[in-house]
Design an enzyme around this catalytic site. Structure first.
Site, PDB file in Angstrom:
ATOM      1  N   HIS A 236      44.918  36.535  41.998  1.00 48.26           N
ATOM      2  CA  HIS A 236      43.657  37.280  42.125  1.00 48.26           C
ATOM      3  C   HIS A 236      43.386  37.780  43.550  1.00 48.26           C
ATOM      4  O   HIS A 236      43.296  38.965  43.813  1.00 48.26           O
ATOM      5  CB  HIS A 236      42.481  36.383  41.716  1.00 48.26           C
ATOM      6  CG  HIS A 236      42.577  35.765  40.356  1.00 48.26           C
ATOM      7  ND1 HIS A 236      42.445  36.469  39.178  1.00 48.26           N
ATOM      8  CD2 HIS A 236      42.776  34.471  40.005  1.00 48.26           C
ATOM      9  CE1 HIS A 236      42.537  35.644  38.152  1.00 48.26           C
ATOM     10  NE2 HIS A 236      42.746  34.422  38.613  1.00 48.26           N
TER      11      HIS A 236
HETATM   12  O1  RIB Z   1      38.311  34.100  39.174  1.00 54.35           O
HETATM   13  C1  RIB Z   1      39.256  34.073  40.208  1.00 54.35           C
HETATM   14  C2  RIB Z   1      38.599  33.751  41.515  1.00 54.35           C
HETATM   15  O2  RIB Z   1      37.997  32.470  41.453  1.00 54.35           O
HETATM   16  C3  RIB Z   1      39.601  33.651  42.683  1.00 54.35           C
HETATM   17  O3  RIB Z   1      38.948  33.987  43.879  1.00 54.35           O
HETATM   18  C4  RIB Z   1      39.971  32.197  42.694  1.00 54.35           C
HETATM   19  O4  RIB Z   1      40.382  31.749  43.989  1.00 54.35           O
HETATM   20  C5  RIB Z   1      38.657  31.580  42.344  1.00 54.35           C
HETATM   21  O5  RIB Z   1      37.903  31.461  43.542  1.00 54.35           O
END
Ligand code: RIB
Ligand code: CA
Length: 307
Positions: A236
């Protein structure tokens, strides 16, 4: 000219790669790293951020921030990141956090900035919101806010909401309301950035530096996503940083973003209108597609530059 950024994070296995990517890339200049509780508690996310900056040989200041959301109670996500937030990979202990707290540091940097600064948010948005709420005038020095947050489709922490947005929806709403240019890397985008054993193997072949090894070891311990059919684990947070470094890897469209702040099952949902059906001004840039091979190639080659 390197883009000056403040990176607000909650390391976090994907935050780790995002931080290393930012520190390795000349296109961005990391003025500060600010940390919140999120994937794991603040004590661990702070220690992880300090360990990662030390591993990269960086002296960038790291500031402790919020250990809970603006409203409600703190909830972590160890199922993805492990109880230590680093997938069980033990890094050498980093140095001390910079004195002061994240929101004050963000305000001070923005207040004194010679040129507008980009805020990159890859965790719950509490620190960024606190800074802008307590000194609204500094928003004039925010070039843009680039977030890994939200989803136009299903969520990951609830059917409705993505973890960062869900963790502190009021903070996200503050960022949307501050009317600075906003860029969203949502779950719908990051689902195109799947870590697989082959991609980790390709990274390992690029070098033997401690940072590259750590990135590979950490990612190798992240379970594949059930939500994505076990095809891999979505990487992500580096999507938000990579957009600044190589925007040609992405396509995007304008969109309007509203946040569900209610108490019900939809809390934290980002209502993203990409088609103008709500007649709300499309004030945000919504990243839509990613050249995944180009993305992983960029990440591997950049992190391989670090010690
Ligand atoms: O949903 C994904 C996000 O939530 C990313 O930033 C992961 O590190 C968590 O913080
Ligand atoms: Ca994160």
């Amino acid at each position: 000219m390197a883009i000056p950024i403040i990176l607000d994070c909650d390391p976090g296995t994907d935050d780790a790669v995002a931080l290393l990517l930012a520190l390795a890339s000349p296109e961005v200049s990391v003025l500060a790293v600010t940390v919140a509780g999120g994937n794991v508690g603040l004590d661990l996310t702070l220690a992880n951020a300090l360990a990662l900056t030390a591993l990269a040989g960086s002296r960038v200041p790291v500031f402790a921030g919020a250990d809970r959301p603006l409203l409600g109670v703190f909830t972590s996500e160890p199922r993805v990141h492990g109880t230590d937030g680093m997938g069980g990979v033990v890094l050498p202990k980093g140095g001390a956090a910079a004195p002061g707290v994240a929101a004050d540091a963000i305000r001070g940097i923005l207040r004194d900035a010679a040129q507008p600064v980009t805020l990159v948010g890859i965790g719950p948005a509490t620190n960024l919101a606190l800074a802008l709420m307590t000194e609204p005038a500094v928003a004039a020095n925010v070039a843009q806010i680039v977030l890994m947050s939200g989803a136009w489709g299903e969520g990951n922490i609830t059917p409705a909401a993505e973890f960062n947005a869900w963790s502190d929806p009021e903070a996200l709403a503050v960022l949307v309301a501050c009317r600075r240019p906003l860029v969203f890397a949502t779950l719908d985008l990051t689902a195109q950035a799947l870590v697989t054993p082959n991609r980790i193997a390709a990274w390992r072949a690029l070098g033997n530096g401690r940072c590259l090894r750590a990135a590979c070891d950490i990612q190798a311990n992240v379970p594949p996503s059930i939500r994505l059919g076990l095809a891999g684990s979505p990487l992500h947070d580096p999507c938000a940083v990579a957009w600044l470094i190589r925007p040609a890897l992405f396509t995007s469209r304008p969109g309007a973003v509203q946040i569900d702040l209610g108490p019900g099952p939809g809390r934290g949902r980002t209502l993203i209108d990409r088609w103008g059906v709500t007649k709300t001004p499309p004030h945000a840039t919504i990243l839509e597609t990613l050249d995944a091979d180009g993305f992983f190639d960029l990440l591997g080659h950049r992190v391989a530059l670090l010690p």
